[in-house]
Design an enzyme around this catalytic site. Structure first.
Site, mmCIF file in Angstrom:
data_model
loop_
_atom_site.group_PDB
_atom_site.id
_atom_site.type_symbol
_atom_site.label_atom_id
_atom_site.label_comp_id
_atom_site.label_asym_id
_atom_site.label_seq_id
_atom_site.Cartn_x
_atom_site.Cartn_y
_atom_site.Cartn_z
ATOM 1 N N CYS A 2 0.725 -1.125 0.043
ATOM 2 C CA CYS A 2 0.098 0.087 0.023
ATOM 3 C C CYS A 2 0.896 1.112 -0.109
ATOM 4 C CB CYS A 2 -1.073 0.025 1.319
ATOM 5 S SG CYS A 2 -1.776 -1.457 1.602
ATOM 6 N N ARG A 27 4.958 0.320 -5.940
ATOM 7 C CA ARG A 27 4.884 -0.496 -4.755
ATOM 8 C C ARG A 27 3.937 -1.484 -4.812
ATOM 9 N NH1 ARG A 27 6.916 2.169 -0.349
ATOM 10 N NH2 ARG A 27 5.569 1.093 1.106
ATOM 11 N N TRP A 74 -3.104 -2.567 -1.488
ATOM 12 C CA TRP A 74 -2.529 -3.931 -1.856
ATOM 13 C C TRP A 74 -3.336 -4.875 -0.946
ATOM 14 C CZ3 TRP A 74 -0.309 -8.238 -0.109
ATOM 15 C CH2 TRP A 74 0.418 -9.368 -0.980
ATOM 16 N N ASN A 100 -1.589 1.252 5.919
ATOM 17 C CA ASN A 100 -0.802 0.493 5.366
ATOM 18 C C ASN A 100 -0.261 -0.613 6.494
ATOM 19 O OD1 ASN A 100 1.279 -1.357 3.980
ATOM 20 N ND2 ASN A 100 2.838 0.675 3.684
ATOM 21 N N GLY A 101 -0.516 -1.679 6.217
ATOM 22 C CA GLY A 101 0.030 -2.832 7.092
ATOM 23 C C GLY A 101 -1.195 -3.853 7.531
ATOM 24 N N GLU A 487 17.917 -16.940 -9.554
ATOM 25 C CA GLU A 487 17.604 -15.397 -9.682
ATOM 26 C C GLU A 487 17.125 -15.130 -11.398
ATOM 27 O OE1 GLU A 487 16.631 -13.009 -8.295
ATOM 28 O OE2 GLU A 487 17.057 -11.125 -9.466
ATOM 29 N N LYS A 491 13.283 -14.023 -12.021
ATOM 30 C CA LYS A 491 12.804 -12.856 -12.937
ATOM 31 C C LYS A 491 11.895 -13.413 -13.972
ATOM 32 C CE LYS A 491 13.858 -10.279 -11.052
ATOM 33 N NZ LYS A 491 14.655 -10.202 -9.853
ATOM 34 N N GLU A 494 8.328 -13.921 -12.304
ATOM 35 C CA GLU A 494 7.670 -12.972 -11.730
ATOM 36 C C GLU A 494 6.967 -11.869 -12.834
ATOM 37 O OE1 GLU A 494 9.982 -10.579 -9.092
ATOM 38 O OE2 GLU A 494 11.594 -10.753 -10.220
ATOM 39 N N HIS A 510 18.839 -35.825 -9.816
ATOM 40 C CA HIS A 510 18.011 -36.259 -8.811
ATOM 41 C C HIS A 510 16.614 -36.006 -8.887
ATOM 42 C CE1 HIS A 510 21.803 -37.268 -6.931
ATOM 43 N NE2 HIS A 510 22.327 -36.119 -7.250
ATOM 44 N N LYS A 609 6.377 -4.027 -4.495
ATOM 45 C CA LYS A 609 7.854 -3.735 -4.526
ATOM 46 C C LYS A 609 8.231 -3.556 -3.136
ATOM 47 C CE LYS A 609 11.770 -2.395 -5.976
ATOM 48 N NZ LYS A 609 12.568 -3.244 -6.962
HETATM 49 C C1 F6R Z 1 12.283 -9.860 -6.759
HETATM 50 C C2 F6R Z 1 12.257 -9.058 -5.857
HETATM 51 C C3 F6R Z 1 11.801 -9.392 -4.512
HETATM 52 C C4 F6R Z 1 12.534 -8.649 -3.624
HETATM 53 C C5 F6R Z 1 12.112 -9.158 -2.061
HETATM 54 C C6 F6R Z 1 12.885 -8.496 -0.916
HETATM 55 O O1 F6R Z 1 12.498 -9.264 -8.218
HETATM 56 O O2 F6R Z 1 12.348 -7.840 -6.065
HETATM 57 O O3 F6R Z 1 11.901 -10.841 -4.221
HETATM 58 O O4 F6R Z 1 13.989 -9.132 -3.532
HETATM 59 O O5 F6R Z 1 10.758 -8.841 -1.764
HETATM 60 O O6 F6R Z 1 12.841 -7.253 -1.199
HETATM 61 P P1 F6R Z 1 13.727 -6.077 -0.564
HETATM 62 O O7 F6R Z 1 15.233 -6.562 -0.895
HETATM 63 O O8 F6R Z 1 13.225 -4.926 -0.404
HETATM 64 O O9 F6R Z 1 13.784 -6.678 1.117
#
Ligand code: F6R
Length: 614
Positions: A2, A27, A74, A100-101, A487, A491, A494, A510, A609
């Protein structure tokens, strides 16, 4: 998650709020709303969907008022719809609140309020909170500021809230716990409130970060007053922001993600600049230098993080063990916090977080702190909650990362963790001077090597076009390249919603090998180095089962290139630095696949985000 914006001052609030909400779109959210007070009445509008839908909704309506609040939601409690969108009104219609929360004890509070006749329109915990504040005001006769303080003493959970009373349009009240909130102090009595400083950066650089369990009153006459929920007066500490407006704009790119991928030569350079002195063969990491003794005597490092930051932590595990010879464990913050982890003398906990606001990482820090660990933070957002909760730390200087999928933050994290590992190794004498200097020199070449890899963009785009309609993908790597495989898979899934898995290449036989057929693209990081021959054997195993190989190879490589269906060359570098370079084509690939599939790369569905709920 949020996003919160608030304004009180001498300008019309709506344009500031709506622009602010657009800046907070990154966000992640599913509905939005605004509320302004004019002539002691709310002009309040909210709806499911994007901020653009909200703009359409308010078109032609009264949006006047020099005090107001805005929110992007959110969904947590209740589906995304018009009713659950914020702001929420109190039962008497006098208070309007955004949040937010998560209020964890909302059910108990709601039950008690319903027994007293309160009727709720939405499914949200937020509506319960605003009714609860109203209840306290009506029972005790206290004003909004005091009622918010008293209410929050009873609240269990996380919150950043802004609330206003239509009968008193001269005051705005806000508070926070475990969710971020920053107050901007503008010129001539203008005050801004937001989840981060991006909504108001063109208006002021002077900000106050509210601490947990603080409540702030902003009054047109008397200005800013802060108390704790225990009613202790606090002096606002004004920070000066360094953030620039250009940093949060797309700068000619189609998306923030593409811009951020291309920014990596600079963001890596900025993250190592000033910390690496090749002429004198010296490393300067003030967060390490200040606590030299602790690092010298470290027995174990525990890294806590989530998502992409956790992947950076996995790279760091190899770095700390190889260079500094300190046993290292990497934990999902969400798992670490819910068991009873053993923390011993000599343990250092490193928390990695781009946003510095991730709820699980923050909770893991608090737990480790309680158990007596020394906590070191690696954060990107200056002044963020995690950066303030740690004993020491090192910032990544990636600049604001707006695209939800983390790209430049990952490479900056690995670069900074690399410096930390080298610096600790230097102090502990676990690396020869000659090797240390060689690695330092190699690190300094990485921004140029990343620039070089970005030139593979067209080739990567053509590969993306071939595989864009596949439903699954495997990513394989060994050693330092295993976290890169994870990673790369993250990517892809997501932003393009294609199912993808990352594995250590040797683990394939395995289990995952059962998935391989002519429909399965397998992305392999197969650069020359420590386990090159072994990876070549893994590639053979995939080829024998008709899998398609897309290999990231060292420039000039023949063996893998002849085996692979497609190969992408990256410049040669030390094994330990391969992750920073080899992840770039995988980022580009996910980007192109997502664009070709018509996905919103900057705001993928369901993702936020900054994950400020547990
Ligand atoms: C993936 C991504 C998330 C963040 C995760 C941790 O692309 O961005 O997996 O890495 O939510 O976020 P931070 O680094 O802000 O603690």
């Amino acid at each position: 998650m949020c996003g919160i914006v608030g304004f009180i001052g001498n300008q019309q609030a709506y344009p500031i709020l709506i622009k602010g909400l657009k800046r907070l779109e990154y966000r992640g959210y599913d509905s939005s709303g605004v509320s302004m007070i004019e002539n002691q009445e709310f002009n309040q509008y909210k709806c499911k969907g994007k901020v653009a839908d909200l703009e359409a909704l308010v078109s032609g309506k009264d949006i006047s008022g020099t005090i107001g609040i805005g929110h992007t939601r959110w969904a947590t409690h209740g589906v995304p719809n018009d009713v659950n969108a914020h702001p929420h009104l109190s039962g008497d219609g006098n208070l309007s609140l955004i949040h937010n929360g998560i209020i964890e004890n909302y059910a108990t509070l709601k039950e008690a309020l319903m027994e007293q006749g309160h009727v709720f329109k939405s499914d949200t915990d937020t509506e319960v909170l605003v009714h609860f504040i109203e209840d306290i005001m009506s029972k005790t006769g206290s004003d909004l500021f005091e009622a918010v303080r008293v209410a929050l003493c009873e609240v269990v959970g996380a919150y950043a809230i802004v609330v206003m009373d239509r009968r008193h349009p001269n005051r705005l009240v806000c508070a926070k716990k475990s969710s971020p909130l920053v107050i901007g102090i503008g010129a001539e009595g203008d005050y801004f409130i937001a989840s981060d400083a991006t909504p108001f950066i063109e208006y002021t650089k002077n900000v106050v970060y509210l601490e947990d369990e603080e409540v702030a009153l902003i009054d047109r006459q008397s200005g800013l007053k802060i108390v704790t929920i225990q009613n202790q007066q606090k002096d606002p500490y004004i920070h000066e922001l360094e953030l620039k407006l250009e940093a949060i704009e797309k700068g000619g790119y189609d998306s923030f993600m593409l811009k951020e991928i291309h920014e990596q030569p600079r963001s890596i350079h900025d993250s190592i600049r000033g910390r690496l002195n090749l002429n004198h063969g010296m490393l300067k990491m003030s967060g390490i230098d200040r606590h030299e003794e602790i690092w010298m005597n470290a027995n174990r490092i525990i890294i806590v993080a989530c998502g992409t930051s956790w992947h950076a932590g996995l790279v760091a595990e190899y770095l700390f063990e190889e260079f500094a010879r300190i046993p290292t464990e990497v934990e999902y913050a969400s798992e670490f916090r819910y068991r009873d982890p053993i923390i011993q003398q000599g343990d250092i906990v490193i928390a990695i977080s781009q946003s510095g606001e991730t709820a699980d990482t923050l909770a893991a820090i608090e737990l480790a702190k309680e158990k007596g660990a020394f906590i070191f933070g690696v954060c990107n957002v200056v002044g963020s909650t995690i950066s303030r909760a740690t004993h020491s730390g090192a910032y990544t200087h990636a600049g604001p990362e707006i695209g939800v999928a983390s790209t430049k933050a990952f490479t900056a994290q690995v670069a900074v963790l690399y410096l930390i590992a080298l610096s600790v190794a230097d102090k502990r004498g676990t690396l020869s001077k000659e090797r240390l200097h060689r690695l330092m020199a190699e690190l300094s070449t990485i921004p140029d090597k990343v620039e070089e890899v970005l030139k593979t963009n067209d080739l990567v785009e053509s590969i993306a076009a071939i595989y864009k309609d596949h439903r699954n993908a495997l990513y394989l790597g060994r050693g330092y390249s295993f976290p890169v495989a994870l990673e790369g898979a993250l990517k892809l899934k997501e932003i393009s919603y294609i199912h993808a898995e990352g594995y250590p290449a040797a683990e394939m036989k395995h289990g995952p090998i059962a998935l391989i057929d002519e429909e399965m693209p397998v992305f392999v990081i197969a650069t020359q180095g420590h386990s090159y021959e072994k990876v070549v054997s893994n590639i053979q195993e995939v080829k024998a089962r008709k899998g398609k190989i897309i290999a990231i190879v060292t420039a000039g490589d023949k063996t893998v290139s002849e085996l692979a269906d497609h190969s992408i060359e990256i410049p040669k570098t030390d094994d330990s630095l391969v992750p920073i370079v080899s992840v770039i084509p995988l980022q580009l690939l996910s980007y192109h696949v997502a664009v070709m599939r018509g996905c919103n790369v900057d705001q993928p569905r369901n993702l936020a985000k900054s994950v400020t709920v547990e």
